[in-house]
Design a protein around this motif. Structure first.
Motif, PDB file in Angstrom:
ATOM      1  N   GLY A   1      11.379  -8.546  10.678  1.00 13.89           N
ATOM      2  CA  GLY A   1       9.988  -8.962  10.680  1.00 13.89           C
ATOM      3  C   GLY A   1       9.667 -10.067  11.667  1.00 13.89           C
ATOM      4  O   GLY A   1       8.650 -10.740  11.538  1.00 13.89           O
ATOM      5  N   GLU A   2      10.539 -10.262  12.645  1.00 14.42           N
ATOM      6  CA  GLU A   2      10.305 -11.300  13.656  1.00 14.42           C
ATOM      7  C   GLU A   2       9.547 -10.693  14.840  1.00 14.42           C
ATOM      8  O   GLU A   2       8.338 -10.894  14.958  1.00 14.42           O
ATOM      9  CB  GLU A   2      11.633 -11.915  14.075  1.00 14.42           C
ATOM     10  N   LEU A   3      10.237  -9.962  15.725  1.00  6.92           N
ATOM     11  CA  LEU A   3       9.520  -9.247  16.780  1.00  6.92           C
ATOM     12  C   LEU A   3       8.595  -8.227  16.122  1.00  6.92           C
ATOM     13  O   LEU A   3       8.961  -7.621  15.115  1.00  6.92           O
ATOM     14  CB  LEU A   3      10.481  -8.498  17.696  1.00  6.92           C
ATOM     15  N   THR A   4       7.443  -8.016  16.707  1.00  7.92           N
ATOM     16  CA  THR A   4       6.511  -7.022  16.180  1.00  7.92           C
ATOM     17  C   THR A   4       7.019  -5.617  16.447  1.00  7.92           C
ATOM     18  O   THR A   4       6.970  -4.747  15.577  1.00  7.92           O
ATOM     19  CB  THR A   4       5.125  -7.200  16.825  1.00  7.92           C
ATOM     20  N   ALA A   5       7.529  -5.404  17.664  1.00  5.04           N
ATOM     21  CA  ALA A   5       8.007  -4.071  18.046  1.00  5.04           C
ATOM     22  C   ALA A   5       8.795  -4.160  19.341  1.00  5.04           C
ATOM     23  O   ALA A   5       8.785  -5.185  20.030  1.00  5.04           O
ATOM     24  CB  ALA A   5       6.826  -3.118  18.235  1.00  5.04           C
ATOM     25  N   THR A   6       9.474  -3.074  19.643  1.00  3.46           N
ATOM     26  CA  THR A   6      10.108  -2.884  20.937  1.00  3.46           C
ATOM     27  C   THR A   6       9.921  -1.422  21.317  1.00  3.46           C
ATOM     28  O   THR A   6       9.784  -0.563  20.446  1.00  3.46           O
ATOM     29  CB  THR A   6      11.597  -3.275  20.932  1.00  3.46           C
ATOM     30  N   VAL A   7       9.911  -1.174  22.594  1.00  2.00           N
ATOM     31  CA  VAL A   7       9.775   0.188  23.090  1.00  2.00           C
ATOM     32  C   VAL A   7      11.149   0.618  23.599  1.00  2.00           C
ATOM     33  O   VAL A   7      11.680   0.026  24.537  1.00  2.00           O
ATOM     34  CB  VAL A   7       8.728   0.283  24.224  1.00  2.00           C
ATOM     35  N   ALA A   8      11.722   1.612  22.954  1.00  2.00           N
ATOM     36  CA  ALA A   8      13.061   2.082  23.312  1.00  2.00           C
ATOM     37  C   ALA A   8      12.957   3.275  24.255  1.00  2.00           C
ATOM     38  O   ALA A   8      12.149   4.181  24.036  1.00  2.00           O
ATOM     39  CB  ALA A   8      13.838   2.473  22.058  1.00  2.00           C
ATOM     40  N   GLN A   9      13.799   3.266  25.292  1.00  2.00           N
ATOM     41  CA  GLN A   9      13.776   4.328  26.295  1.00  2.00           C
ATOM     42  C   GLN A   9      15.042   5.186  26.279  1.00  2.00           C
ATOM     43  O   GLN A   9      15.102   6.187  26.949  1.00  2.00           O
ATOM     44  CB  GLN A   9      13.578   3.726  27.676  1.00  2.00           C
ATOM     45  N   TYR A  10      16.059   4.788  25.580  1.00  2.00           N
ATOM     46  CA  TYR A  10      17.267   5.579  25.326  1.00  2.00           C
ATOM     47  C   TYR A  10      18.019   6.050  26.576  1.00  2.00           C
ATOM     48  O   TYR A  10      18.092   7.244  26.855  1.00  2.00           O
ATOM     49  CB  TYR A  10      16.943   6.772  24.419  1.00  2.00           C
ATOM     50  N   PRO A  11      18.619   5.125  27.315  1.00  2.00           N
ATOM     51  CA  PRO A  11      19.412   5.543  28.480  1.00  2.00           C
ATOM     52  C   PRO A  11      20.559   6.482  28.104  1.00  2.00           C
ATOM     53  O   PRO A  11      20.947   7.337  28.900  1.00  2.00           O
ATOM     54  CB  PRO A  11      19.923   4.233  29.077  1.00  2.00           C
TER      55      PRO A  11
END
Length: 127
Positions: A58-68
């Motif tokens: 519940g710290e960072l709101t979100a991240t965008v993962a790109q999956y290398p």
């Protein structure tokens, strides 16, 4: 990012959010936000494990993962298909997922793969 975010938060008291160019920066920004005591959304980019843990907590709101990992696997699939003489699609989108509190645990569990199904037309062509 920590220092810059601290300065930005002081200069802009009504700031609603940050989007960082990567998760390492986002984690630094989140530390500045926590220190400020303000409710400011922070979104990163990359989907690294530390960011996934931060989102789950519940710290960072979100991240965008790109999956290398998946991009590499799709590249191998494309090589196999080309070696078989198959015609490859002109464009194959790699999976990108916005990871938030709702799907952070699944993303952590499946890391480095996506936390759910994703379309892979190359995999389908190999069947």
């Amino acid at each position: 990012a920590l220092t810059a975010a601290t300065d930005i938060l002081a200069a802009h008291p009504d700031l609603a959010g940050f989007f960082a160019a990567n998760d390492i920066m986002a984690l630094g920004v989140e530390r500045a936000v926590q220190t400020s005591g303000k409710d400011v959304k922070v979104i990163g980019l990359d989907g690294i494990v530390d960011a996934l843990k931060s989102v789950a907590a519940g710290e960072l709101t979100a991240t965008v993962a790109q999956y290398p990992y998946v991009v590499g696997a799709m590249g191998v699939e494309a090589c196999k298909l080309a070696a078989m003489g198959k015609e490859l699609p002109a464009n194959v989108p790699a999976p990108v997922l916005l990871i938030n509190k709702d799907n952070a645990e699944a993303s952590l569990k499946n890391f480095p793969r996506p936390g759910g199904d994703y379309p892979d037309p190359l995999r389908e062509m190999l069947k």
